[in-house]
Design a protein around this motif. Structure first.
Motif, PDB file in Angstrom:
ATOM      1  N   UNK A  31       0.876  -1.179   0.000  1.00 23.68           N
ATOM      2  CA  UNK A  31       0.000   0.000   0.000  1.00 23.68           C
ATOM      3  C   UNK A  31       0.911   1.226   0.000  1.00 23.68           C
ATOM      4  N   UNK A  32       1.277   1.643  -1.200  1.00 23.33           N
ATOM      5  CA  UNK A  32       2.269   2.716  -1.332  1.00 23.33           C
ATOM      6  C   UNK A  32       3.604   2.218  -0.829  1.00 23.33           C
ATOM      7  N   UNK A  33       4.186   2.940   0.126  1.00 19.80           N
ATOM      8  CA  UNK A  33       5.459   2.487   0.698  1.00 19.80           C
ATOM      9  C   UNK A  33       5.242   1.572   1.901  1.00 19.80           C
ATOM     10  N   UNK A  34       3.991   1.392   2.302  1.00 22.56           N
ATOM     11  CA  UNK A  34       3.649   0.550   3.446  1.00 22.56           C
ATOM     12  C   UNK A  34       3.068  -0.786   2.995  1.00 22.56           C
ATOM     13  N   UNK A  35       2.695  -1.591   3.965  1.00 21.18           N
ATOM     14  CA  UNK A  35       2.024  -2.869   3.738  1.00 21.18           C
ATOM     15  C   UNK A  35       0.747  -2.888   4.567  1.00 21.18           C
ATOM     16  N   UNK A  36      -0.316  -3.451   4.003  1.00 22.71           N
ATOM     17  CA  UNK A  36      -1.575  -3.613   4.733  1.00 22.71           C
ATOM     18  C   UNK A  36      -1.821  -5.092   4.959  1.00 22.71           C
ATOM     19  N   UNK A  37      -2.242  -5.434   6.172  1.00 24.02           N
ATOM     20  CA  UNK A  37      -2.587  -6.817   6.524  1.00 24.02           C
ATOM     21  C   UNK A  37      -4.109  -6.873   6.618  1.00 24.02           C
ATOM     22  N   UNK A  38      -4.716  -7.794   5.876  1.00 26.36           N
ATOM     23  CA  UNK A  38      -6.169  -7.902   5.806  1.00 26.36           C
ATOM     24  C   UNK A  38      -6.590  -9.299   6.236  1.00 26.36           C
ATOM     25  N   UNK A  39      -7.387  -9.380   7.279  1.00 30.62           N
ATOM     26  CA  UNK A  39      -7.900 -10.661   7.755  1.00 30.62           C
ATOM     27  C   UNK A  39      -8.999 -11.148   6.817  1.00 30.62           C
ATOM     28  N   UNK A  40      -8.932 -12.408   6.424  1.00 31.50           N
ATOM     29  CA  UNK A  40      -9.966 -13.038   5.607  1.00 31.50           C
ATOM     30  C   UNK A  40     -10.583 -14.236   6.332  1.00 31.50           C
ATOM     31  N   UNK A  41      -9.945 -14.682   7.405  1.00 35.26           N
ATOM     32  CA  UNK A  41     -10.323 -15.921   8.077  1.00 35.26           C
ATOM     33  C   UNK A  41     -11.479 -15.772   9.049  1.00 35.26           C
ATOM     34  N   UNK A  42     -12.245 -16.834   9.160  1.00 31.05           N
ATOM     35  CA  UNK A  42     -13.391 -16.818  10.079  1.00 31.05           C
ATOM     36  C   UNK A  42     -12.954 -16.871  11.542  1.00 31.05           C
ATOM     37  N   UNK A  43     -11.772 -17.414  11.829  1.00 32.05           N
ATOM     38  CA  UNK A  43     -11.279 -17.478  13.211  1.00 32.05           C
ATOM     39  C   UNK A  43     -10.470 -16.249  13.604  1.00 32.05           C
ATOM     40  N   UNK A  44     -10.278 -15.348  12.679  1.00 35.71           N
ATOM     41  CA  UNK A  44      -9.625 -14.080  12.981  1.00 35.71           C
ATOM     42  C   UNK A  44      -8.113 -14.104  12.958  1.00 35.71           C
ATOM     43  N   UNK A  45      -7.569 -12.894  12.944  1.00 32.08           N
ATOM     44  CA  UNK A  45      -6.133 -12.660  13.042  1.00 32.08           C
ATOM     45  C   UNK A  45      -5.942 -11.712  14.217  1.00 32.08           C
ATOM     46  N   UNK A  46      -4.923 -11.973  15.040  1.00 29.69           N
ATOM     47  CA  UNK A  46      -4.748 -11.253  16.290  1.00 29.69           C
ATOM     48  C   UNK A  46      -3.359 -10.625  16.382  1.00 29.69           C
ATOM     49  N   UNK A  47      -3.328  -9.422  16.973  1.00 28.42           N
ATOM     50  CA  UNK A  47      -2.082  -8.745  17.299  1.00 28.42           C
ATOM     51  C   UNK A  47      -2.178  -8.363  18.767  1.00 28.42           C
ATOM     52  N   UNK A  48      -1.220  -8.839  19.557  1.00 22.43           N
ATOM     53  CA  UNK A  48      -1.231  -8.585  21.004  1.00 22.43           C
ATOM     54  C   UNK A  48      -2.573  -8.954  21.636  1.00 22.43           C
ATOM     55  N   UNK A  49      -3.153 -10.060  21.183  1.00 20.34           N
ATOM     56  CA  UNK A  49      -4.406 -10.544  21.744  1.00 20.34           C
ATOM     57  C   UNK A  49      -5.654  -9.847  21.255  1.00 20.34           C
ATOM     58  N   UNK A  50      -5.507  -8.843  20.376  1.00 23.48           N
ATOM     59  CA  UNK A  50      -6.665  -8.112  19.862  1.00 23.48           C
ATOM     60  C   UNK A  50      -6.958  -8.540  18.431  1.00 23.48           C
ATOM     61  N   UNK A  51      -8.220  -8.842  18.166  1.00 25.40           N
ATOM     62  CA  UNK A  51      -8.640  -9.247  16.824  1.00 25.40           C
ATOM     63  C   UNK A  51      -8.616  -8.039  15.900  1.00 25.40           C
ATOM     64  N   UNK A  52      -8.049  -8.215  14.712  1.00 23.80           N
ATOM     65  CA  UNK A  52      -7.958  -7.125  13.745  1.00 23.80           C
ATOM     66  C   UNK A  52      -8.653  -7.521  12.447  1.00 23.80           C
ATOM     67  N   UNK A  53      -9.079  -6.516  11.690  1.00 21.77           N
ATOM     68  CA  UNK A  53      -9.620  -6.761  10.353  1.00 21.77           C
ATOM     69  C   UNK A  53      -8.653  -6.278   9.286  1.00 21.77           C
ATOM     70  N   UNK A  54      -8.116  -5.070   9.495  1.00 23.88           N
ATOM     71  CA  UNK A  54      -7.152  -4.500   8.558  1.00 23.88           C
ATOM     72  C   UNK A  54      -6.252  -3.545   9.334  1.00 23.88           C
ATOM     73  N   UNK A  55      -4.935  -3.724   9.191  1.00 23.86           N
ATOM     74  CA  UNK A  55      -3.968  -2.846   9.854  1.00 23.86           C
ATOM     75  C   UNK A  55      -2.771  -2.625   8.941  1.00 23.86           C
ATOM     76  N   UNK A  56      -2.043  -1.547   9.205  1.00 28.45           N
ATOM     77  CA  UNK A  56      -0.769  -1.341   8.531  1.00 28.45           C
ATOM     78  C   UNK A  56       0.281  -2.193   9.237  1.00 28.45           C
ATOM     79  N   UNK A  57       1.141  -2.814   8.466  1.00 28.36           N
ATOM     80  CA  UNK A  57       2.192  -3.666   9.012  1.00 28.36           C
ATOM     81  C   UNK A  57       3.298  -2.796   9.581  1.00 28.36           C
ATOM     82  N   UNK A  58       3.806  -3.182  10.747  1.00 27.86           N
ATOM     83  CA  UNK A  58       4.955  -2.521  11.365  1.00 27.86           C
ATOM     84  C   UNK A  58       6.084  -3.527  11.465  1.00 27.86           C
ATOM     85  N   UNK A  59       7.306  -3.052  11.278  1.00 23.47           N
ATOM     86  CA  UNK A  59       8.485  -3.907  11.366  1.00 23.47           C
ATOM     87  C   UNK A  59       8.518  -4.617  12.725  1.00 23.47           C
ATOM     88  N   UNK A  60       8.672  -5.923  12.699  1.00 26.50           N
ATOM     89  CA  UNK A  60       8.808  -6.703  13.928  1.00 26.50           C
ATOM     90  C   UNK A  60       7.504  -7.139  14.560  1.00 26.50           C
TER      91      UNK A  60
END
Length: 130
Positions: free
Chosen positions: A53-82
């Motif tokens: 997404x331009x110079x960044x990356x976007x992470x998009x959840x497609x799964x029914x069981x969800x995708x989590x960052x630090x225990x929080x369910x996300x739908x779409x976020x910008x990717x951060x290094x690490x």
């Protein structure tokens, strides 16, 4: 370049790595048509996408069981290094490393030719997760 590292479920050490070009759309899931295939009952056939997404990356959840960052369910976020994502609340963990970040190597490694993914001679794209 973006690198995805599958982490061991108990020790959080690298189990497997995949490297992708900056312009790649990366698909992760249980189905064989994904770029990263993870066999786990909690991983959806097409669980998530990571897209430029331009110079960044976007992470998009497609799964029914969800995708989590630090225990929080996300739908779409910008990717951060690490950042570490988890597929489903109890599924595999993947660390995301961006090559253009401050923490990236500035040595000869960063000048190597970009590859879409690690060769199957080096490592299979399929990973079995219990």
């Amino acid at each position: 370049m973006i690198t995805l590292t599958l982490l061991h479920p108990l020790k959080s050490v690298a189990v497997q790595k995949w490297n992708f070009d900056p312009n790649s759309v990366i698909r992760i899931g249980r189905a064989n048509d994904n770029d990263v295939v993870l066999y786990s009952a909690v991983v959806s056939r097409h669980h998530l996408e990571i897209r430029p997404r331009g110079k960044d990356w976007a992470l998009i959840n497609l799964g029914s069981n969800g995708t989590f960052i630090n225990g929080k369910k996300i739908n779409k976020v910008l990717v951060k290094h690490g950042m570490v994502i988890r597929l489903a609340s109890s599924g595999p963990k993947i660390k995301i490393t961006l090559d253009d970040s401050v923490d990236s190597p500035t040595s000869k490694d960063s000048q190597q030719p970009k590859r879409r993914a690690i060769s199957s001679k080096d490592i299979s794209k399929e990973t079995v997760m219990n």
